[in-house]
Design an enzyme around this catalytic site. Structure first.
Site, PDB file in Angstrom:
ATOM      1  N   ARG A  60      31.206  36.838  37.065  1.00  4.03           N
ATOM      2  CA  ARG A  60      31.623  38.011  36.393  1.00  4.03           C
ATOM      3  C   ARG A  60      31.264  39.264  36.938  1.00  4.03           C
ATOM      4  NH1 ARG A  60      30.190  40.503  30.603  1.00  4.03           N
ATOM      5  NH2 ARG A  60      32.220  41.370  29.961  1.00  4.03           N
ATOM      6  N   ASP A  65      32.975  44.364  39.694  1.00  2.31           N
ATOM      7  CA  ASP A  65      32.642  45.023  40.881  1.00  2.31           C
ATOM      8  C   ASP A  65      34.075  45.116  41.818  1.00  2.31           C
ATOM      9  OD1 ASP A  65      31.176  46.586  42.903  1.00  2.31           O
ATOM     10  OD2 ASP A  65      31.639  44.840  44.281  1.00  2.31           O
ATOM     11  N   ASP A  72      32.630  46.486  46.554  1.00  2.00           N
ATOM     12  CA  ASP A  72      31.574  47.142  47.410  1.00  2.00           C
ATOM     13  C   ASP A  72      30.253  47.305  46.859  1.00  2.00           C
ATOM     14  OD1 ASP A  72      32.144  48.844  45.201  1.00  2.00           O
ATOM     15  OD2 ASP A  72      32.674  50.696  46.339  1.00  2.00           O
ATOM     16  N   SER A  74      29.236  48.420  44.219  1.00  2.00           N
ATOM     17  CA  SER A  74      29.238  49.607  43.331  1.00  2.00           C
ATOM     18  C   SER A  74      28.498  49.607  42.275  1.00  2.00           C
ATOM     19  CB  SER A  74      30.265  50.712  43.485  1.00  2.00           C
ATOM     20  OG  SER A  74      31.257  49.987  42.891  1.00  2.00           O
ATOM     21  N   HIS A 191      36.540  31.641  32.948  1.00  2.00           N
ATOM     22  CA  HIS A 191      36.013  31.688  31.860  1.00  2.00           C
ATOM     23  C   HIS A 191      35.632  30.140  31.267  1.00  2.00           C
ATOM     24  CE1 HIS A 191      38.078  35.586  30.166  1.00  2.00           C
ATOM     25  NE2 HIS A 191      37.154  35.666  30.887  1.00  2.00           N
TER      26      HIS A 191
END
Length: 323
Positions: A60, A65, A72, A74, A191
């Site tokens: 997930r 991301d 990246d 982040s 899922h």
């Protein structure tokens, strides 16, 4: 090759590297850190032995991301002001075990190859590894991403799919990210090893609409089972598996559940109730190999979203902080 052609080819390569559009390559670290995938695999395996939550949490984390700022890393940045990507409301439910998996893997890689491998690539490898280690398909991870230098909570809103989304909304969001409706349906199969807090689907059990408190597309027996685990005003920390049948195995049971009205989110069940996406759901439910092949291909395409390469971004020393 004629000299002018050689010069043009060289200039094209330089331009590609300067603009950050160099192609990702599974062999990117063949010289600089040839054992990177083995190092990450061992770190993931160690974390997995501690908790099975490692699987859905890491997978997930990769999705969240890539859909914001591109793949990246982040989302891993920690801000003392609480305004980084991970602090956005849509990311507060990301399990800490996903972050810990990448951070521990980065530390192991740094011990062998300091300053070489990005957190973004480590997250991509780890996402593949948790799929394989839980029974899913393997695939070659394209590498060469650099870590982003922007992580803002205010950039998250509207860029992640919600549990109430229709097929139209889902397809539109994935299409914005160069992913097809088939990619969306295949990636939703993650899922099969996911989990969710009760608050994310409580409206389907207690306040669906004015005429029916329970979503009529939900299997009645399944709804009753969910109500037992998630009564009204339940502890918000309570979470349940999205696949009650084989919750820790990466398989195609998620799609079989949809055929039985056992999709946890509206955004899951609509994949079967909507006639446009139903044929693919039935295909994946009937043929696990077909799902595995589609999922692997879609993960590779997902991993290309908004990547920073060449001179873009940086190689973080610590995944939680910019250099």
């Amino acid at each position: 090759m004629e000299l002018w052609k050689l010069l043009l080819a060289w200039m094209g390569l330089v331009l590609m590297l300067r603009t950050g559009e160099a192609q990702l390559n599974p062999n990117f670290y063949q010289v600089s850190c040839p054992s990177v995938e083995s190092i990450v695999r061992q770190a993931v395996l160690k974390k997995l032995k501690q908790t099975i939550v490692t699987v859905p949490a890491t997978l997930r984390l990769f999705f969240h991301d890539c859909f914001v700022e591109g793949c990246d890393a982040s989302v891993i940045i920690a801000s003392p002001r609480g305004d980084a990507e991970k602090d956005a409301p849509d990311n507060l439910s990301l399990a800490g075990d996903g972050f810990d998996t990448v951070i521990k893997a980065k530390q192991a890689v740094e011990a062998q190859c300091p300053g070489v491998v990005s957190c973004a690539d480590i997250l991509a490898i780890a996402a593949r590894d948790v799929v394989v280690l839980s029974g899913g398909p393997t695939f070659a991870v394209e590498l060469g991403r650099r870590d982003g230098v922007t992580s803002r909570a205010d950039r998250v809103t509207g860029n992640l799919p919600g549990p109430e989304f229709s097929v139209d909304l889902l397809s539109s969001m994935f299409r914005k990210n160069n992913l097809s409706t088939r990619d969306m349906i295949a990636l939703s199969g993650a899922h099969t090893v996911g989990f969710s807090h009760c608050s994310r689907f409580a409206d389907r059990l207690y306040s669906f609409n004015s005429t029916s408190p329970v979503d009529p597309s939900m299997n009645p027996a399944y709804a009753k089972a969910l109500m037992r685990v998630c009564p009204r005003n339940v502890d918000p920390t309570i979470a349940i598996n999205m696949d009650l049948n084989t919750p820790i195995t990466f398989d195609n049971v998620y799609y079989k559940n949809l055929l039985n009205g056992e999709g946890l989110f509206t955004s899951d069940q609509v994949l079967f109730t909507d006639q446009r996406s139903r044929p693919v759901v039935k295909e994946f439910a009937a043929d696990q190999n077909s799902f595995f092949k589609a999922f692997a291909s879609s993960m590779i395409r997902l991993g290309r979203l908004g990547v920073k390469t060449g001179s873009q971004g940086e190689i973080r020393r610590d995944c939680t902080a910019f250099n």
